[in-house]
Design a protein around this motif. Structure first.
Motif: not given
Length: 321
Positions: A1-14, A107-110, A124-125, A128-131
């Motif tokens: 589970m993501l914390g409220w401050g820290l986050k993990r990175r996924v492949n959204y660089l493209f 989210s997995s980003l901000g 968490v993507q 998908k959250i915005i949708d």
């Protein structure tokens, strides 16, 4: 589970290629012989003061939900959106102020604010959250983009990889790196149609309330009307100064009640015009601006008010990305 401050990175660089319409479909055009203006400013006056970002003891705030809503009522707010982390806080039933449910979703980003949502999602993507927020007929907002990415902010590349939110928190009054107008301008310059929001991000009523808010123009103080106004850009964002905007076929007039500097920002974040020590200023449209937004900086304390962008399409040009 993501914390409220820290986050993990996924492949959204493209960063995908995204096409945008020539203008938001809900904006009525004002045409001249050289350009067309698309303005979000309605006929109603700005009248409803609202808080769109605050927290309670239900997540990481210091105060109970009822105490938070009562405090904003006592500060003259007409509505408040409680945006606890990753959960929907219920209405505590405080009279004489409109309660709108919301969430600050990790989210997995901000982080993403969801205004007017009644249910949660386990996604968490960020897309998908915005949708999910849009399906709930809510307003999705990129929260505090200029915080360091490790601490729930957004890089520009990440913002470009996840289009679809209606708003960006251009002013977040909590802590450090509170202003994100640079990223708002970067999105507008690239063709995004997105509104600049302001919020307290309040975790303590005693220390952090009433430092940044929105003032909405709506026909009435009902949940549906306020959410529609936020989604359509019928508001301004402020740390204190008031702001009025009148749009004409060839010019825009901005006024405020106290002596201020008025800046006119256009495509690329360029300051096309800066006028100091005034209460009113006019900008005459040339047609190549892309967009125009006004900033009021009050002389007495340097606090800011942000108008929403007015989109300009010159004759024979296209604003598609």
């Amino acid at each position: 589970m993501l914390g409220w401050g820290l986050k993990r990175r996924v492949n959204y660089l493209f960063v995908p290629e995204v096409s945008f319409p020539d203008c938001p479909p809900d904006l009525q055009p004002i045409r001249s012989d050289r350009f067309t203006i698309y303005s979000p400013y309605p006929e109603e006056d700005f009248q409803f003061k609202g808080q769109i970002h605050c927290h309670t003891q239900a997540s990481d705030g210091n105060d109970a939900p009822q105490e938070v809503v009562e405090a904003y009522r006592s500060l003259g707010y007409h509505f408040v959106v409680v945006t606890d982390h990753d959960l929907i806080t219920k209405d505590s039933g405080v009279p004489e102020i409109l309660f709108i449910p919301g969430v600050e979703k990790s989210s997995s980003l901000g982080h993403i604010l969801g205004i007017g949502v009644e249910s949660q999602t386990d996604e968490v993507q960020p897309d998908k959250i915005i949708d999910h927020i849009q399906k709930e007929r809510g307003v999705a907002i990129y929260a505090h983009p200029n915080r360091w990415p490790l601490f729930s902010g957004w890089t520009l590349r990440e913002l470009l990889s996840v289009p679809g939110a209606y708003g960006i928190e251009a002013i977040n009054s909590r802590g450090w790196r509170t202003n994100s107008e640079n990223k708002w301008d970067a999105l507008l310059t690239r063709g995004y149609r997105i509104w600049g929001m302001a919020g307290d991000d309040c975790h303590s009523i005693a220390r952090e309330a009433n430092r940044a808010w929105v003032v909405v123009a709506a026909p009435d103080l009902q949940k549906e009307s306020i959410i529609a106004a936020l989604g359509n850009g019928h508001f301004y964002s402020t740390e204190g100064p008031d702001l009025s905007v009148k749009v004409y076929p060839h010019k825009i007039v901005v006024s405020t009640s106290a002596e201020a500097t008025i800046e006119w920002i256009t495509k690329g974040g360029v300051k096309r015009r800066v006028t100091r020590r005034v209460k009113e200023d006019s900008y005459f449209i040339e047609g190549d601006e892309g967009y125009i937004r006004a900033v009021v900086i009050r002389k007495s304390d340097k606090k800011r008010a942000l108008g929403q962008p007015i989109f300009i399409k010159g004759a024979g040009t296209s604003s598609e990305n």
